[in-house]
Design a protein around this motif. Structure first.
Motif, mmCIF file in Angstrom:
data_model
loop_
_atom_site.group_PDB
_atom_site.id
_atom_site.type_symbol
_atom_site.label_atom_id
_atom_site.label_comp_id
_atom_site.label_asym_id
_atom_site.label_seq_id
_atom_site.Cartn_x
_atom_site.Cartn_y
_atom_site.Cartn_z
ATOM 1 N N LYS A 1 0.834 -1.201 0.000
ATOM 2 C CA LYS A 1 0.000 0.000 0.000
ATOM 3 C C LYS A 1 0.870 1.253 0.000
ATOM 4 O O LYS A 1 0.612 2.204 -0.744
ATOM 5 C CB LYS A 1 -0.914 -0.001 1.226
ATOM 6 N N ARG A 2 1.900 1.266 0.849
ATOM 7 C CA ARG A 2 2.761 2.435 0.913
ATOM 8 C C ARG A 2 3.507 2.636 -0.399
ATOM 9 O O ARG A 2 3.664 3.758 -0.877
ATOM 10 C CB ARG A 2 3.758 2.247 2.069
ATOM 11 N N ALA A 3 3.959 1.553 -1.012
ATOM 12 C CA ALA A 3 4.669 1.672 -2.279
ATOM 13 C C ALA A 3 3.741 2.140 -3.398
ATOM 14 O O ALA A 3 4.139 2.911 -4.274
ATOM 15 C CB ALA A 3 5.298 0.327 -2.654
ATOM 16 N N ALA A 4 2.481 1.683 -3.358
ATOM 17 C CA ALA A 4 1.525 2.070 -4.398
ATOM 18 C C ALA A 4 1.152 3.545 -4.299
ATOM 19 O O ALA A 4 0.873 4.186 -5.311
ATOM 20 C CB ALA A 4 0.270 1.206 -4.308
ATOM 21 N N THR A 5 1.140 4.090 -3.080
ATOM 22 C CA THR A 5 0.765 5.495 -2.902
ATOM 23 C C THR A 5 1.968 6.430 -2.941
ATOM 24 O O THR A 5 1.794 7.641 -3.001
ATOM 25 C CB THR A 5 0.025 5.690 -1.567
ATOM 26 N N MET A 6 3.167 5.883 -2.884
ATOM 27 C CA MET A 6 4.372 6.710 -2.974
ATOM 28 C C MET A 6 5.208 6.258 -4.173
ATOM 29 O O MET A 6 5.053 6.755 -5.270
ATOM 30 C CB MET A 6 5.183 6.604 -1.678
ATOM 31 N N ALA A 7 6.075 5.307 -3.935
ATOM 32 C CA ALA A 7 6.899 4.728 -4.996
ATOM 33 C C ALA A 7 7.612 3.520 -4.412
ATOM 34 O O ALA A 7 7.902 3.461 -3.216
ATOM 35 C CB ALA A 7 7.922 5.746 -5.516
#
Length: 470
Positions: free
Chosen positions: A398-404
């Motif tokens: 989730k964090r990677a999908a919303t950031m990078a």
């Protein structure tokens, strides 16, 4: 979490059980609504004390077996056990003050996560960033609900947490059932993985039915390998240490140069996925903020490195490696066949780490269902839903999908998925085995000591008898 469950179990497994999953989701939402409504008037019918005692028991049990875990698994168990135990003790012995502190903790967690999601979506501008911002606003609204005392003056804090957990869990199960109902292929690994031409020369996925391992693969064991160069480990000169930032985002050396690290994936069949910009990107502080946006103007030509030996000799050896036994070389080969046709590089949405994450998901599709065999029934679903690494992997994704995707996030993601794809013995089983082995070794030692003492007594008696006869 829905996409992760789809990846780990595979569409074939879930499609035959979509009605039961849908029913469980509806029941979970209904039960969450009942518990939430019950807590609004401050007079709880929800059995709070038995629930808290179960939570305390779970926390203490997790702490008792946490030391049997491997690497990140051990740390995760300590965090989970400490969190459960502290929350239960606050409710049991804290009274109104304990409920207030617990509300502040939960509210702060939702507030920080929601604010971070809004800020990152606004800065990066990835696809569907507006939906991510709406999700962040919802999390902030939940945080405000926990902060303010209305309507029960924090008496229903635990009940609200249970209700929200049932809401989100039920909603995820409904989404999962709706998506797999009529699927012929898995959209969680869509595109390259499912549209490529079948490679008949690729080896079939190995059978690991019923296998449970004690640890990671041995160095000489065939396994999928995720190589990670951390920002600190790949910096050209001595980096200035910055907590969390240099682990998950970038490291800045004493000359002001930014290092973002690198990630690559290698398989025993010869697949090596390592995407790098064909021309070095300007990573000075002034230009770095501009290149963060996931927009077309930041696309640059990229190139794929030929193999790990070539890349490591030209640069340096990877600082961390995660190895996974249970993967499908056919799916990985199909993914790579299609993915390598496009060499576009973007620092945010199509970089080395995102390429490795997508390849890893393609390779382990159906891993949990495969490891438990065809007769596993509901066991694969229950196992992954009760494994804490699923939650960790979902949060990282989730964090990677919303950031990078960054090398640090890829490392955590690969570690969590390795524990889901290659199941390990539970802490209690491992602790029991260690206890039995310790008892056996102690018994052997005691027997040896008894035999040595008996021989010493015999020798002493024999010496005494010789002295008397002499």
């Amino acid at each position: 979490m829905v996409r992760l469950v789809m990846i780990l179990l595979g569409v074939d497994y879930l499609r035959t059980r979509w009605r039961a999953v849908m029913t469980l989701g509806l029941l979970s939402i209904a039960l969450g609504g009942v518990i939430f409504t019950d807590a609004l008037d401050g007079s709880l019918y929800f059995p709070i004390v038995p629930f808290v005692l179960m939570m305390l028991l779970e926390g203490l049990a997790t702490l008792a077996v946490a030391w049997t875990g491997m690497g990140g698994q051990r740390k995760l168990r300590y965090v989970k056990g400490a969190t459960f135990s502290l929350s239960a003790l606050l409710v049991l012995f804290g009274g109104e003050h304990g409920n207030f502190v617990l509300s502040l903790i939960f509210g702060t967690l939702f507030l920080v996560d929601g604010a971070l999601q809004i800020i990152s979506a606004r800065v990066v501008r990835f696809r569907k960033w507006r939906i991510a911002m709406a999700g962040g606003v919802l999390e902030i609204a939940i945080a405000i609900f926990f902060y303010q005392p209305y309507p029960d003056h924090y008496a229903g804090t635990v009940a609200y947490c249970v209700a929200f957990g049932l809401f989100f869990g039920g909603w995820n199960m409904i989404l999962l059932a709706a998506r797999v109902r009529r699927m012929a292929a898995n959209p969680a690994v869509d595109g390259p993985n499912d549209t490529a031409t079948q490679d008949d020369t690729a080896p079939a996925a190995p059978s690991f039915a019923g296998a449970v391992w004690d640890g990671p693969p041995a160095p000489d064991e065939a396994a999928l390998t995720v190589h990670v160069w951390t920002p600190v480990g790949s910096a050209k000169s001595q980096p200035r240490r910055q907590l969390i930032v240099d682990r998950y985002i970038a490291a800045v050396d004493r000359n002001g140069t930014i290092s973002t690290g690198h990630a690559a994936l290698e398989s025993p069949e010869g697949v090596y996925i390592s995407l790098y910009p064909a021309v070095e990107i300007d990573r000075s502080p002034n230009e770095f903020s501009r290149t963060l946006r996931a927009t077309r103007e930041n696309d640059v030509p990229g190139l794929f490195q030929p193999d790990y030996e070539t890349e490591s000799k030209a640069w340096c050896a990877s600082t961390h490696r995660v190895r996974i036994r249970n993967y499908d070389p056919v799916r990985l080969a199909r993914f790579w066949q299609e993915y390598r046709r496009d060499t576009t590089y973007n620092l945010t949405y199509r970089n080395c780490s995102s390429s490795v994450a997508r390849a890893l998901e393609a390779a382990i599709e159906g891993a949990s269902a495969r490891v438990w065999g065809k007769g596993g029934g509901w066991k694969p679903l229950v196992r992954i839903m009760t494994t804490p690494e699923l939650w960790v992997a979902a949060q990282v994704r989730k964090r990677a999908a919303t950031m990078a995707w960054t090398p640090g996030l890829t490392l955590d993601y690969a570690r969590a998925l390795s524990m889901l794809a290659d199941p390990r013995h539970s802490g209690w089983v491992k602790m029991a085995r260690i206890a039995v082995a310790t008892m056996y070794r102690s018994r052997q030692r005691w027997r040896a000591e008894e035999h040595a003492a008996a021989r010493a007594q015999e020798e002493a008696a024999s010496a005494t008898a010789e002295q008397r006869t002499g």
